[in-house]
Design an enzyme around this catalytic site. Structure first.
Site, mmCIF file in Angstrom:
data_model
loop_
_atom_site.group_PDB
_atom_site.id
_atom_site.type_symbol
_atom_site.label_atom_id
_atom_site.label_comp_id
_atom_site.label_asym_id
_atom_site.label_seq_id
_atom_site.Cartn_x
_atom_site.Cartn_y
_atom_site.Cartn_z
ATOM 1 N N GLY A 86 7.990 6.521 3.382
ATOM 2 C CA GLY A 86 8.461 5.170 3.705
ATOM 3 C C GLY A 86 7.396 4.217 3.188
ATOM 4 C CG ASP A 87 7.825 -0.010 2.686
ATOM 5 O OD1 ASP A 87 8.050 0.482 3.812
ATOM 6 O OD2 ASP A 87 7.866 -1.240 2.468
ATOM 7 C CE1 TYR B 78 12.770 8.922 2.595
ATOM 8 C CE2 TYR B 78 13.518 9.601 0.418
ATOM 9 C CZ TYR B 78 12.497 9.308 1.283
ATOM 10 O OH TYR B 78 11.207 9.399 0.856
ATOM 11 C CE1 TYR C 235 16.340 5.401 1.869
ATOM 12 C CE2 TYR C 235 18.015 4.834 0.246
ATOM 13 C CZ TYR C 235 16.692 5.015 0.583
ATOM 14 O OH TYR C 235 15.717 4.811 -0.351
ATOM 15 C CB ALA D 3 5.106 5.923 -3.624
ATOM 16 N N GLY E 44 4.289 1.040 -6.367
ATOM 17 C CA GLY E 44 3.768 -0.190 -5.776
ATOM 18 C C GLY E 44 2.983 0.073 -4.494
ATOM 19 C CG ASP E 45 5.063 1.958 -1.413
ATOM 20 O OD1 ASP E 45 5.358 0.758 -1.411
ATOM 21 O OD2 ASP E 45 5.894 2.879 -1.278
HETATM 22 P P1 AMP Z 1 5.714 -1.953 -9.988
HETATM 23 O O1 AMP Z 1 5.844 -2.166 -8.524
HETATM 24 O O2 AMP Z 1 6.841 -1.199 -10.616
HETATM 25 O O3 AMP Z 1 5.459 -3.238 -10.726
HETATM 26 O O4 AMP Z 1 4.469 -1.013 -10.206
HETATM 27 C C1 AMP Z 1 3.318 -1.041 -9.411
HETATM 28 C C2 AMP Z 1 2.143 -0.515 -10.201
HETATM 29 O O5 AMP Z 1 2.410 0.843 -10.572
HETATM 30 C C3 AMP Z 1 1.900 -1.252 -11.518
HETATM 31 O O6 AMP Z 1 1.052 -2.379 -11.334
HETATM 32 C C4 AMP Z 1 1.204 -0.182 -12.323
HETATM 33 O O7 AMP Z 1 -0.157 -0.089 -11.953
HETATM 34 C C5 AMP Z 1 1.923 1.088 -11.885
HETATM 35 N N1 AMP Z 1 3.074 1.367 -12.770
HETATM 36 C C6 AMP Z 1 4.395 1.278 -12.464
HETATM 37 N N2 AMP Z 1 5.163 1.648 -13.510
HETATM 38 C C7 AMP Z 1 4.323 1.986 -14.506
HETATM 39 C C8 AMP Z 1 4.478 2.460 -15.845
HETATM 40 N N3 AMP Z 1 5.687 2.652 -16.403
HETATM 41 N N4 AMP Z 1 3.364 2.721 -16.562
HETATM 42 C C9 AMP Z 1 2.143 2.518 -16.031
HETATM 43 N N5 AMP Z 1 1.914 2.084 -14.780
HETATM 44 C C10 AMP Z 1 2.982 1.807 -14.033
#
Ligand code: AMP
Length: 304
Positions: free
Chosen positions: A29-30, A88, A101, A256, A258-259
């Site tokens: 979960g986030d 989920y 879910y 995960a 972003g988390d």
């Molecule tokens: P997001 O929430 O999708 O913007 O991603 C959060 C973090 O995960 C980004 O700031 C990157 O550090 C990493 N990330 C997500 N997708 C990628 C990707 N395709 N390649 C490299 N890093 C990624």
């Protein structure tokens, strides 16, 4: 000694193993994912507590055991006799994951229904972490109670960190989501949005537009994640800087991302790193997490 409180919903995760008749059981979960990576990133001088509500049944007990085994504090988890945890199920088809879910009546929806318990959980903490999903699952009354508790916490000098984590399916309608997300930002010192979601639901043309919006709503600092693109940061004076993130060799599963970025960023900042170094730490951790399958990757936290 410092203490972090992460507030939200942890669910049971059932995933297909490829062997007919067998399933893997996990928990994710986030806000729990962030707590998990914070716990693994920080030293023993930090306590990481999770705040949620679960049931008193066997499955809820399994979740509690899991959190304890991960050294995540469970003292402020409410146990409600007439509820259980959300679940989920992940279906794997041709390498693509899809999710089903069961969470509409989960115990976690009651996590803010006892304001005195919320106040006790936040009392003496240094940092409170929550998300738009935490807010989405609550009744309007409990949303107000949680915002009030965090506002008082901030007033006492606590740091409030918020990931908007926009999930329109959890809200009555997008307008309601947008309104509550901005109320949440107003009590948060640091907002950690992901640009793709923000562009979709707030029509932001670029990460700078996302930053301006959250600062205007009352956030003091904003870090905008953007997948493989630049991370953009702004402090309360409005000064904007961008950081390239290290390339990722192979993206296996972005669950995960972003988390885990948030956990890596916060752990570095709490250890005294500059914003640029904290962004690099967040991106490194996220890269390790998306290089493997699943939300919780046990060996993703590695010495730098
Ligand atoms: P997001 O929430 O999708 O913007 O991603 C959060 C973090 O995960 C980004 O700031 C990157 O550090 C990493 N990330 C997500 N997708 C990628 C990707 N395709 N390649 C490299 N890093 C990624």
């Amino acid at each position: 000694m410092g203490r972090i409180v992460s507030i939200g919903e942890c669910m049971g995760e059932l995933s297909e193993t490829g062997t007919p008749g067998t399933l893997n059981m996990g928990f994710a979960g986030d806000t729990l994912n962030t707590a998990y990576y914070l716990r693994r990133s920080l030293g023993p001088d930090w306590q990481v507590d999770y705040v949620t509500a679960i049931g008193t049944d066997g499955l809820s007990q399994r979740m509690l055991d899991f959190l304890k085994a991960e050294d995540i504090g469970t003292h402020h988890i409410a146990q409600l006799a007439d509820k259980t945890i959300g679940l989920y199920y992940i279906t794997l088809k041709d390498g693509e994951r899809s999710f089903t879910y069961w969470r509409s009546d989960s115990a976690a929806k009651k996590l803010a229904s006892d304001p005195a318990a919320l106040a006790r959980a936040l009392d003496g903490a240094d940092l409170a972490y929550w998300s738009g999903i935490t807010l989405a699952i609550l009744s309007n009354q409990d949303r107000l109670a949680l915002i009030e508790a965090l506002s008082q916490f901030a007033g006492r000098g606590g740091t409030v960190v918020f990931d908007p984590n926009l999930r329109p399916r959890l809200w009555d309608n997008p307008e309601s989501m947008r309104g509550w997300i901005h109320r949440a930002a107003a009590v948060s010192d640091l907002c950690l949005p992901s640009f793709e979601d923000e562009a979709t639901w707030f029509d932001d043309a670029d990460p700078e537009a996302t930053i301006k919006r959250y600062l205007a709503e009352g956030a003091r600092r904003v870090v905008v994640k953007n997948g493989a693109g630049y991370v953009t940061f702004a402090g309360s004076n409005g000064e904007i800087s961008t950081s390239a993130i290290p390339p990722v060799e192979q993206v296996v599963d972005t669950t995960a991302a972003g988390d885990s970025f948030n956990a890596g960023y916060l752990a570095a900042e709490l250890a005294g790193a500059s914003v640029a170094d904290a962004i690099t730490a967040g991106a490194r951790l996220a890269a390790n997490v998306i290089g493997a399958r699943g939300a919780l990757v046990p060996d993703a936290v590695r010495p730098s």
